[in-house]
Design an enzyme around this catalytic site. Structure first.
Site, PDB file in Angstrom:
ATOM      1  N   HIS A   1      15.235   9.204  12.146  1.00 26.12           N
ATOM      2  CA  HIS A   1      14.798   8.188  11.183  1.00 26.12           C
ATOM      3  C   HIS A   1      13.546   7.499  11.707  1.00 26.12           C
ATOM      4  CE1 HIS A   1      17.223   5.761  13.945  1.00 26.12           C
ATOM      5  NE2 HIS A   1      16.794   4.642  13.380  1.00 26.12           N
TER       6      HIS A   1
ATOM      7  N   HIS B   1      12.560   4.432  12.638  1.00 27.84           N
ATOM      8  CA  HIS B   1      12.404   3.264  13.519  1.00 27.84           C
ATOM      9  C   HIS B   1      11.612   3.590  14.780  1.00 27.84           C
ATOM     10  CE1 HIS B   1      16.000   0.969  11.568  1.00 27.84           C
ATOM     11  NE2 HIS B   1      14.845   0.752  10.945  1.00 27.84           N
TER      12      HIS B   1
ATOM     13  N   ASP C   1      11.853   2.638  17.836  1.00 27.32           N
ATOM     14  CA  ASP C   1      12.549   2.989  19.083  1.00 27.32           C
ATOM     15  C   ASP C   1      13.022   4.445  19.084  1.00 27.32           C
ATOM     16  OD1 ASP C   1      14.502   2.004  17.124  1.00 27.32           O
ATOM     17  OD2 ASP C   1      15.993   2.099  18.729  1.00 27.32           O
ATOM     18  N   HIS C   2      12.748   5.165  17.992  1.00 28.01           N
ATOM     19  CA  HIS C   2      13.077   6.597  17.918  1.00 28.01           C
ATOM     20  C   HIS C   2      11.839   7.468  17.774  1.00 28.01           C
ATOM     21  CE1 HIS C   2      17.448   5.735  17.224  1.00 28.01           C
ATOM     22  NE2 HIS C   2      16.879   4.561  17.048  1.00 28.01           N
TER      23      HIS C   2
ATOM     24  N   HIS D   1      21.650   3.218   7.338  1.00 28.88           N
ATOM     25  CA  HIS D   1      20.899   2.459   8.350  1.00 28.88           C
ATOM     26  C   HIS D   1      19.435   2.380   7.889  1.00 28.88           C
ATOM     27  CE1 HIS D   1      19.644   1.069  12.320  1.00 28.88           C
ATOM     28  NE2 HIS D   1      18.825   2.088  12.429  1.00 28.88           N
TER      29      HIS D   1
ATOM     30  N   ASP E   1      21.135   6.523  14.569  1.00 22.00           N
ATOM     31  CA  ASP E   1      21.735   5.188  14.484  1.00 22.00           C
ATOM     32  C   ASP E   1      22.712   5.071  13.311  1.00 22.00           C
ATOM     33  OD1 ASP E   1      20.102   4.528  16.589  1.00 22.00           O
ATOM     34  OD2 ASP E   1      18.845   3.121  15.477  1.00 22.00           O
TER      35      ASP E   1
ATOM     36  N   HIS F   1      22.151   5.308  20.907  1.00 25.88           N
ATOM     37  CA  HIS F   1      22.224   4.069  21.694  1.00 25.88           C
ATOM     38  C   HIS F   1      23.517   3.991  22.498  1.00 25.88           C
ATOM     39  CE1 HIS F   1      18.771   1.788  20.015  1.00 25.88           C
ATOM     40  NE2 HIS F   1      19.035   2.463  18.904  1.00 25.88           N
TER      41      HIS F   1
HETATM   42 FE    FE Z   1      17.631   2.658  17.206  1.00 19.39          FE
HETATM   43 ZN    ZN Z   2      17.320   2.600  14.040  1.00 22.03          ZN
END
Ligand code: FE
Ligand code: ZN
Length: 259
Positions: free
Chosen positions: A58, A60, A62-63, A114, A134, A172
């Protein structure tokens, strides 16, 4: 085709992300959700691995934050959702499609909730494995940033339908807080007590609690158990109408947001 087609290793990133490294015995690899480039480039360089693909669950940061720096060194295909706005994606995937990575077939599962562009990658050999970003966490699920409770619940149901032995690779290390929340709903649940103790032991030794397994998630994850009486009771006790299983899910998700 060999039996042992690829193995999986976590590359810890930020404070609690895992970038999953998939590698073959002959030194080829792919990475899932490289939120930062540093851990990936260090691993590729030190072990002289040949990167063949980047998979994104996805949008985001942090990915995806490491993708550009990885591509600058290794111009490999980037696979992601056809519904995603991530500009580095050049292989656009839809629900039910199959792709071949590292000699292994992966099925794409659209799992909005999400985010709306969220997908998972599922492969059956050598053992069933799910890379679910996530959406499904060990003992929990992702926050509803973009989707509705209904969408997320359907996505989780879809994942819960995968085989018992499916290894679940979430993005995570949230397991301890998820299990503590789950126990707040069902303090007497022996399976949860036992799972928390096992995971506390792993974390005290700096070990990942992942991968999880789908049968364990179905037995202990409150978000996969919204049809069961203890979770319905917990939702009602907290004041929700809990008329439908989606109501129960939405209420439990709200409680987790404020836990
Ligand atoms: Fe994340
Ligand atoms: Zn995420």
């Amino acid at each position: 085709m060999t039996e042992d087609m690829y193995s999986v290793k976590p590359l810890p990133a930020f404070t609690d992300n895992y970038i999953w490294l998939l590698e073959t015995s002959d030194g080829r690899c792919a990475v899932v959700d490289p939120g930062e480039a540093g851990p990936v480039l260090a691993e590729l360089d030190s072990r002289n691995l040949k990167l063949e693909a980047i998979l994104l669950t996805h949008h985001h940061r942090d990915h995806t934050g490491g993708v550009a720096d990885i591509l600058a060194r290794f111009p490999v295909p980037v696979y992601g959702s056809a519904d995603s706005k991530v500009s580095s994606i050049n292989h656009f995937l839809r629900d039910g499609e199959h792709i071949r990575i590292l000699d292994t077939e992966f099925r794409i599962l659209a799992i909005p909730g999400h985010t709306l562009d969220h997908i998972a990658f599922y492969s059956e050999a050598p053992v069933p494995r799910l890379f679910c970003g996530d959406t499904l966490f060990a003992g929990g699920c992702g926050r509803l940033f973009e989707g509705t409770p209904e969408q997320m619940y359907r996505s989780l149901e879809k994942l819960a339908g995968l085989p018992d032995a499916t290894e679940v690779y979430c993005a995570h290390e949230y397991t301890l807080s998820n299990l503590r929340f789950a126990l707040s709903l069902e303090p007497e649940n022996p399976l949860l007590q036992e799972r928390l103790a096992q995971c506390e032991d792993l974390r005290s030794r700096q070990q990942p609690t992942l991968p999880s397994r789908m049968d364990l998630e179905r037995a202990t994850n409150p978000f996969l158990r919204c049809h069961e009486a203890p979770l319905q009771d917990a939702a009602k006790r907290s004041g929700a109408s809990a008329n439908s299983v989606v109501d129960v899910f939405a209420q439990i998700r709200r409680l987790k947001d404020n836990f």
